[in-house]
Every structure is written in structure tokens, then in C-alpha cells.
Design a protein around this motif. Structure first.
Motif, mmCIF file in Angstrom:
data_model
loop_
_atom_site.group_PDB
_atom_site.id
_atom_site.type_symbol
_atom_site.label_atom_id
_atom_site.label_comp_id
_atom_site.label_asym_id
_atom_site.label_seq_id
_atom_site.Cartn_x
_atom_site.Cartn_y
_atom_site.Cartn_z
ATOM 1 N N VAL A 115 29.256 55.345 34.462
ATOM 2 C CA VAL A 115 29.086 56.566 33.666
ATOM 3 C C VAL A 115 29.028 57.793 34.573
ATOM 4 O O VAL A 115 29.598 58.845 34.259
ATOM 5 C CB VAL A 115 27.824 56.455 32.792
ATOM 6 C CG1 VAL A 115 27.557 57.766 32.065
ATOM 7 C CG2 VAL A 115 27.975 55.325 31.786
ATOM 8 N N LEU A 118 32.563 58.546 35.726
ATOM 9 C CA LEU A 118 33.331 59.159 34.642
ATOM 10 C C LEU A 118 32.944 60.622 34.448
ATOM 11 O O LEU A 118 33.814 61.498 34.292
ATOM 12 C CB LEU A 118 33.115 58.384 33.344
ATOM 13 C CG LEU A 118 33.767 57.003 33.241
ATOM 14 C CD1 LEU A 118 33.336 56.308 31.957
ATOM 15 C CD2 LEU A 118 35.282 57.126 33.280
ATOM 16 N N TRP A 122 35.543 63.684 34.986
ATOM 17 C CA TRP A 122 35.851 64.601 33.882
ATOM 18 C C TRP A 122 35.533 66.045 34.244
ATOM 19 O O TRP A 122 36.268 66.962 33.877
ATOM 20 C CB TRP A 122 35.053 64.187 32.642
ATOM 21 C CG TRP A 122 35.523 62.896 32.033
ATOM 22 C CD1 TRP A 122 36.646 62.196 32.364
ATOM 23 C CD2 TRP A 122 34.876 62.156 31.008
ATOM 24 N NE1 TRP A 122 36.746 61.060 31.620
ATOM 25 C CE2 TRP A 122 35.678 61.006 30.762
ATOM 26 C CE3 TRP A 122 33.707 62.326 30.276
ATOM 27 C CZ2 TRP A 122 35.341 60.053 29.816
ATOM 28 C CZ3 TRP A 122 33.377 61.377 29.316
ATOM 29 C CH2 TRP A 122 34.172 60.257 29.091
ATOM 30 N N TRP A 146 41.924 62.880 31.826
ATOM 31 C CA TRP A 146 40.697 62.175 31.418
ATOM 32 C C TRP A 146 41.000 60.720 31.036
ATOM 33 O O TRP A 146 40.261 59.804 31.405
ATOM 34 C CB TRP A 146 40.049 62.894 30.245
ATOM 35 C CG TRP A 146 39.328 64.144 30.637
ATOM 36 C CD1 TRP A 146 38.936 64.510 31.891
ATOM 37 C CD2 TRP A 146 38.920 65.204 29.761
ATOM 38 N NE1 TRP A 146 38.311 65.733 31.868
ATOM 39 C CE2 TRP A 146 38.279 66.178 30.573
ATOM 40 C CE3 TRP A 146 39.015 65.421 28.404
ATOM 41 C CZ2 TRP A 146 37.740 67.347 30.040
ATOM 42 C CZ3 TRP A 146 38.484 66.593 27.875
ATOM 43 C CH2 TRP A 146 37.857 67.542 28.683
ATOM 44 N N THR A 147 42.103 60.518 30.308
ATOM 45 C CA THR A 147 42.463 59.154 29.901
ATOM 46 C C THR A 147 42.787 58.285 31.108
ATOM 47 O O THR A 147 42.330 57.135 31.215
ATOM 48 C CB THR A 147 43.668 59.199 28.944
ATOM 49 O OG1 THR A 147 43.360 60.039 27.827
ATOM 50 C CG2 THR A 147 44.015 57.810 28.448
ATOM 51 N N THR A 150 39.645 57.488 33.141
ATOM 52 C CA THR A 150 38.800 56.515 32.431
ATOM 53 C C THR A 150 39.352 55.105 32.566
ATOM 54 O O THR A 150 38.613 54.153 32.846
ATOM 55 C CB THR A 150 38.695 56.903 30.950
ATOM 56 O OG1 THR A 150 38.174 58.234 30.844
ATOM 57 C CG2 THR A 150 37.778 55.948 30.211
ATOM 58 N N LEU A 154 37.495 52.046 34.619
ATOM 59 C CA LEU A 154 37.191 50.825 33.873
ATOM 60 C C LEU A 154 38.111 49.677 34.250
ATOM 61 O O LEU A 154 37.988 48.574 33.680
ATOM 62 C CB LEU A 154 37.304 51.091 32.370
ATOM 63 C CG LEU A 154 36.326 52.119 31.789
ATOM 64 C CD1 LEU A 154 36.576 52.309 30.307
ATOM 65 C CD2 LEU A 154 34.880 51.682 32.033
#
Length: 439
Positions: A115, A118, A122, A146-147, A150, A154
Motif C-alpha cells: 500500500v 502504491l 500514485w 496508475w494502472t 498498480t 501487485l
């Protein structure tokens, strides 16, 4: 048909694999340490929200007092003000990650670290994309970034790429997938911005070159833009493996159809190139086209912008300037001769009238002295001797009606001072006495 079934099966397998990962991730959240990390993340988000509500109004009031600051600095402060929650969350989450790693096992801070990564990614993307001037492109780049970040954090990039590769269509021998389309869009955007930067830098140097005429400057800049943007588009498609052979055939067919449907548009485009090549008009020229009189503001691909003295801007199609009769008051030079007409009484000496008229016009500002005005008799009217006064100016962009009015006013003052009268038509009406006897 078999290839489509195989692609559909591959997509289903990828989707099931992603679903299994998400299901496993959800089960892991029920474990004590993972639930504890979720609680820490929620607590940090609440604290970041409270800090943003506390310091946000103070920062806003302080920003309103910075009136003399440059725009880029104020825009950066506005960005900081809008992202205060995220900034406070990043500042709080990373110390929490370091403390958790020091106090317990690294695996027990894994979720909190993800987190925190991320949030930091961002925030960096939001700040960096603010440098993009175009709002639409900025939003697209920001959400795509951002996509991608992420998915990378992940560790889902391979699955996402495989899923996008499976969504494809075939046109002849060319296979076009969603992954190729996304790559092409990203590469083309980067190349377009590079082309825009090169075009802007080169255009500034072309405009600063006094040896190149204004019309040739416009032509060179437009040709440079067409070449750079066209090269960026086709190089971008070629870089991601798109076969341009089929695209060339398709674009040729589309071009023929557009040629018939957009004849006027094509005619204006070609006329614009002709105007730039023959240099019959250029930015700054004063022209008359029908009842439109003004100076050329800019030369466009489809139209010419003409600004009149009353502040109106006319967009004249290039074709009208090619096919119509255009009066260019400053084509080869800026010298313009103007004529005004007036009349004096028969009792006034015409030699004195001519001398006084010439001297009066020479005293008017904007009337050229080295091109001496001339005055001639043009006829004997019913009530006056008619004259024409010719004088020259070198700044037609300053207006023609106003300089004529100033010269007329100078003539009025000079004639009044020297006792020369300007007659006006008079008619004498006689009433004949009616004789009833003769009737």
C-alpha cells in the motif's frame, strides 16, 4: 474459427487465474497479521484525512497571499493542496513500514509495504503528469500510469499482458490485439510530444530569421509540422509491429472517398499552399476583398484571418483569395496613394488654392513629405471649381478613413484662415404671377 475458440479459452484461463489470486488474497486478509495491517492502513488513512482537513485551509489562505509568484509555482502549490491526503498518507505509511520491519518479521508488513508503494507511485505520477499541458492527454497518461504501476507492484503484468494479447482481431495477415493498440498509443503519444517540442523550437528559430519572408516562414513551419507529426505517427505504428502495407491500401481507399466528399476542404488546403508559395499575400499585408478591408492576421491551412479596423475578424477561405480579385495595398511596398476631392468658389484664385491645399496636407501626420502631395483642377462644376488632392502614406494598417478625415480637416482650417470659401449648391425659385386675362 479454431483460433478464435483458442483465444477465448486462453482468456478464460487467464481470468480464472486472476480470480484465484484475488480469492487467495481475500482469504489471507482474514489472518490475524494481515487484518492487523489492514487496521493500520485504515488508521493511517484517517489520520491523513484529519491532517489534510487541518492544514488544507491554512495552506489555501497562505497561497492567496502569494500574489507575485510565478504561475508554475502557484500551480505546483495547487497540486500540493489537492493531494494533501495522499501526501500525508505517504509520509505516515513509510515510517510505519520501517517500524514494522524492525519490530517483527518482514512478511508481517508485506501488505502495508504494498500500500505504501502504491501511494508513493500514485503521488509521483500525479506530480509528473502535471507537466503535461493538454488536460485530456494528462488524464489519459495519469490513469494509464496508475494502472501500470498498480499491476507492476501487485505482480500482475504478465497476466494482464496475456489477457490483452488474447483480445485480438485479424485483418488479412495482420493480427491486431489490444496490447498492440495500447503500445502503439503510448509510443505515438511520446513521439508526438517529441515532434511537438522539435517543431516549437525550430519554428521559433524560423520566425526569428529576418532573411526568410513571412509567407515562406509560415510555409516552412507548416511543412515541418506535417513531416514531424506524420513521421511520429507511422514510426510509432512500425515500432510496435503494425504492418503498414495494409494500412497504406486502406488509407488510399479512404483518401479517394474523402477527396470526393471534401472537395471544398481540399481546394482550400491546396489554395493555402499556393498562397504561401507565390507570396501574393503575407501576414501584415493590408488587403481589400469585396467590402472587407483589413490586414492579414494569420495564414491558416483552410482560411486566412483578416482583422478590420472595427475589431472584427473575418475568416476568408483560401479559395476565395485565389479565384477572387484581391487588392493588396502593401504587396511590393507599404506606400499607398490616397485621393480626396473638394471644390472652391469661382472667385478664389486656383493657383493659391492649389498651393494652400498642398501645404495644409503636408502638415498632417502620416502624410509623407518626401513624396510631395499634388493638387490638380479636375473640372468646372455648377457651383465650384473642382480639385483632386493626392498624397502618400506608408502605414495603411493605421487606417485610410481617418487619414482622409484629418486631411479634410486641415484643408478646412487652411481655407478658413486664408479666406477661401467652399461653396454649396444653391437653387433660386421664382414665382411667376398668374394672369387670368391671358388664360
Amino acid at each position: 474459427m479454431d483460433e478464435e475458440i483458442n483465444a477465448l479459452e486462453d482468456a478464460q484461463k487467464i481470468a480464472l487465474g486472476v480470480w484465484e489470486q484475488l480469492y487467495t488474497f481475500g482469504l489471507n486478509l482474514l489472518r490475524p497479521w494481515n487484518a492487523y495491517q489492514v487496521g493500520i492502513i485504515v488508521a493511517l488513512a484517517v489520520v491523513a484525512h484529519i491532517l489534510a482537513r487541518l492544514f488544507g485551509p491554512r495552506l489555501h489562505n497562505w497561497m492567496r497571499t502569494r500574489e507575485g509568484w510565478p504561475k508554475w509555482r502557484m500551480r505546483f502549490l495547487v497540486l500540493i493542496h489537492r493531494r494533501l491526503r495522499l501526501i500525508f498518507f505517504v509520509l505516515l505509511s513509510w515510517p510505519a513500514v520501517w517500524i514494522m520491519r524492525e519490530m517483527t518479521w518482514p512478511s508481517r508488513s508485506y501488505l502495508l509495504a504494498i500500500v505504501a508503494q502504491l501511494a508513493l507511485a500514485w503521488l509521483i505520477i500525479a506530480i509528473v503528469t502535471r507537466l503535461i499541458a493538454n488536460g485530456f492527454v494528462r488524464s489519459v497518461v495519469r490513469y494509464v500510469g496508475w494502472t501500470w504501476v498498480t499491476l507492476s507492484i501487485l505482480d500482475l503484468t504478465d497476466e494482464a499482458q496475456s489477457l490483452l494479447e488474447s483480445a485480438a482481431i485479424e485483418i488479412g495477415e495482420m493480427r491486431l490485439s489490444a496490447w498492440i493498440v495500447l503500445q502503439a498509443i503510448a509510443v505515438i503519444i511520446l513521439l508526438m510530444y517529441g515532434a511537438r517540442f522539435i517543431s516549437g523550437t525550430t519554428s521559433a528559430r524560423i520566425r526569428s530569421n529576418a532573411d526568410i519572408s513571412p509567407s515562406m516562414q509560415v510555409l516552412a513551419i507548416k511543412l515541418l509540422q506535417v513531416v514531424l507529426y506524420g513521421a511520429a505517427f507511422f514510426i510509432g505504428l512500425k515500432a510496435v509491429g503494425v504492418d503498414l502495407t495494409g494500412l497504406a491500401v486502406l488509407s488510399g481507399a479512404i483518401g479517394v472517398g474523402l477527396g470526393f466528399g471534401l472537395q471544398k476542404v481540399v481546394s482550400n488546403l491546396v489554395s493555402g499552399v499556393i498562397l504561401l508559395l507565390d507570396r501574393s499575400i503575407k501576414p501584415g499585408d493590408v488587403i481589400s476583398l469585396g467590402e472587407t478591408f483589413g490586414w492579414i492576421n494569420s495564414l491558416g491551412a483552410r482560411y486566412v484571418s483578416i482583422t478590420t479596423r472595427d475589431g472584427k475578424e473575418y475568416l476568408i477561405p483560401n479559395e476565395d483569395l485565389i479565384t477572387g480579385q484581391v487588392v493588396n495595398w502593401s504587396h511590393s511596398n507599404d506606400y499607398v496613394r490616397l485621393d480626396i476631392y473638394f471644390g472652391t468658389a469661382y472667385a478664389d484664385d486656383p493657383h493659391e488654392v492649389r498651393r494652400i491645399a498642398i501645404e495644409a496636407s503636408q502638415k498632417v501626420e502620416r502624410v509623407l513629405s518626401f513624396k510631395k502631395p499634388v493638387c490638380h483642377i479636375v473640372g468646372f462644376g455648377d457651383s465650384s471649381v473642382d480639385y483632386i488632392l493626392r498624397f502618400w502614406i506608408s502605414d495603411p494598417t493605421g487606417g485610410l478613413t481617418n487619414i482622409r478625415g484629418n486631411v479634410y480637416l486641415a484643408l478646412w482650417d487652411a481655407f478658413k484662415e486664408n479666406g477661401i470659401s467652399i461653396p454649396f449648391p444653391q437653387r433660386e425659385v421664382r414665382l411667376l404671377e398668374y394672369n387670368s386675362d391671358s388664360a
